[in-house]
Motif scaffolding. Structure first.
Motif, short mmCIF file in Angstrom:
data_model
loop_
_atom_site.label_atom_id
_atom_site.label_comp_id
_atom_site.label_asym_id
_atom_site.label_seq_id
_atom_site.Cartn_x
_atom_site.Cartn_y
_atom_site.Cartn_z
N LEU A 35 0.97 -1.45 0.27
CA LEU A 35 -0.23 0.31 0.33
C LEU A 35 0.62 1.42 0.27
O LEU A 35 0.11 2.67 0.08
CB LEU A 35 -0.91 -0.13 1.43
CG LEU A 35 -2.11 -1.10 1.37
CD1 LEU A 35 -2.52 -1.51 2.30
CD2 LEU A 35 -2.62 -0.51 0.41
N GLY A 36 2.30 1.11 -0.16
CA GLY A 36 2.94 2.69 -0.26
C GLY A 36 3.74 2.87 1.14
O GLY A 36 4.29 3.92 1.10
N HIS A 37 3.18 1.86 2.36
CA HIS A 37 3.68 2.71 3.48
C HIS A 37 5.30 2.07 4.11
O HIS A 37 5.88 0.72 3.45
CB HIS A 37 3.35 1.93 5.12
CG HIS A 37 1.90 2.83 4.44
ND1 HIS A 37 1.43 3.55 5.06
CD2 HIS A 37 0.85 1.56 4.63
CE1 HIS A 37 0.52 3.58 5.78
NE2 HIS A 37 -0.49 2.48 5.24
N THR A 38 6.33 2.80 4.55
CA THR A 38 7.29 2.26 5.04
C THR A 38 7.36 1.55 6.35
O THR A 38 6.54 1.91 7.03
CB THR A 38 8.55 3.24 4.92
OG1 THR A 38 8.09 3.79 6.28
CG2 THR A 38 8.87 3.68 4.18
N VAL A 39 7.93 0.20 5.97
CA VAL A 39 7.63 -0.19 7.29
C VAL A 39 9.02 -1.87 7.81
O VAL A 39 9.46 -1.30 7.38
CB VAL A 39 6.42 -2.12 6.71
CG1 VAL A 39 6.22 -3.26 7.80
CG2 VAL A 39 5.19 -1.61 6.18
#
Ligand SMILES: Nc1ncnc2c1ncn2[C@@H]1O[C@H](COP(=O)(O)OP(=O)(O)O)[C@@H](O)[C@H]1O
Ligand SMILES: [Mg+2]
Length: 287
Positions: A35-39
């Motif tokens: 979804l485009g989050h940095t994790v």
């Protein structure tokens, strides 16, 4: 440090092994990256090391296939000394330092915990903005949340794990931190035992109001949740990775289950506890 921390900390916890914590951690991490989050991911269960090995496998697979797969920034954190429950200070410091480093630069930190009550697991739980507890869809596993009377199916009292979470919540209230948003999800749901399933749903519904957790849609019992482990892939990667492009109905359903869990992470405001929190046993005893 709270000021500079933008990352949402999602702890995956359940006092039992084999409930699907690591599986949930892997799928959440990959789905959130998709979804485009940095994790960032943190493995507090290095003895089992499932999440760490999953990420190693993913890195190796991407390398072998020359693929650009999203890979979380991963850290495995070992306990200070195995079995020493009185320590904790070192663990608190190490995890605190790690979150201080990752917090300002990541959107989400997913923390996988061991299925036993270790100091490191407790320390991990104190950082939870969101706690996700996968629960095997069986009466055997319900006792992680509460003791259930086998005859009457009434709630007989709190479980050790629920007490532990209750304590963490009290601590956060005292420290002025936002409450833990506790999400319970049923895992390995089958189509069989329809009656048991309904009874489980009733008990969980009752417990959720009393203990203060939300019920999220769970994962079905599906081969696809485990067959991709050696490649370090999840059901979220299928379709986009060469050689893994064939999607069956079960794959599509599994993907929807993961997406529904991700969607559940942020829809409702967390349960707010009163500042003078009563003992959990009192709450469970009131009819
Ligand atoms: N929804 C599911 N469908 C099928 N197998 C599952 C599912 N969830 C977990 N498993 C399998 O169950 C076992 C335990 O899962 P795991 O994530 O390692 O649990 P934990 O981390 O809580 O010990 C693993 O073999 C895993 O592949
Ligand atoms: Mg595990």
């Amino acid at each position: 440090m709270e000021d500079s921390k933008k990352a949402q900390v999602i702890v995956i916890g359940n006092a039992k092994g084999g409930s699907g914590k690591s599986t949930t951690a892997m799928h959440l991490a990959v789905a959130l990256m998709e979804l485009g989050h940095t994790v960032a991911t943190v493995d507090l269960d290095v003895r089992q090391g499932s999440l760490s090995r999953f990420i190693e496998n993913r890195r190796a697979f991407a390398h072998r296939q020359s693929l650009e797969l999203p890979i979380p920034e991963h850290t495995g954190l070992a306990p200070d000394s195995y079995g020493n429950k009185s320590a904790g200070r070192v663990e608190q410091e190490r995890l605190g330092d790690l979150i201080a480093r990752l917090g300002p630069v990541m959107d989400v930190i997913v923390i996988d915990t061991p299925g036993s009550d270790t100091m490191l697991s407790r320390v991990g739980h104190t950082w939870a903005d969101v706690l996700v507890t996968p629960l095997n869809d069986s009466f055997l596993d319900l006792d992680v949340l509460a003791r259930i009377d086998g005859e009457t199916l009434h709630i007989a009292g709190p479980s050790q794990y629920a007490e532990m979470i209750w304590d963490q919540r009290k601590k956060r209230v005292q420290l002025g931190l936002p409450a833990i948003d506790w999400i319970v999800m049923r895992n390995r749901l089958s189509n069989l035992n329809a009656r048991n399933k309904h009874v489980m749903a009733d008990i969980l519904g009752d417990l959720s109001g009393r203990i203060g957790f939300r019920l999220a849609p769970g994962f079905g019992e599906r081969v696809v949740f485990r067959e991709l482990f050696l490649k370090g892939l999840t059901v979220m990667d299928l379709g986009s990775v060469a050689g893994e492009s064939r999607l069956t109905l079960s794959h599509v359903a599994a993907r929807q289950e993961v997406r529904a869990l991700v969607a559940a992470l942020n829809v409702l405001p967390p349960v707010v506890l009163p500042s003078n929190v009563p003992p959990l046993a009192t709450v469970l005893a009131t009819e």
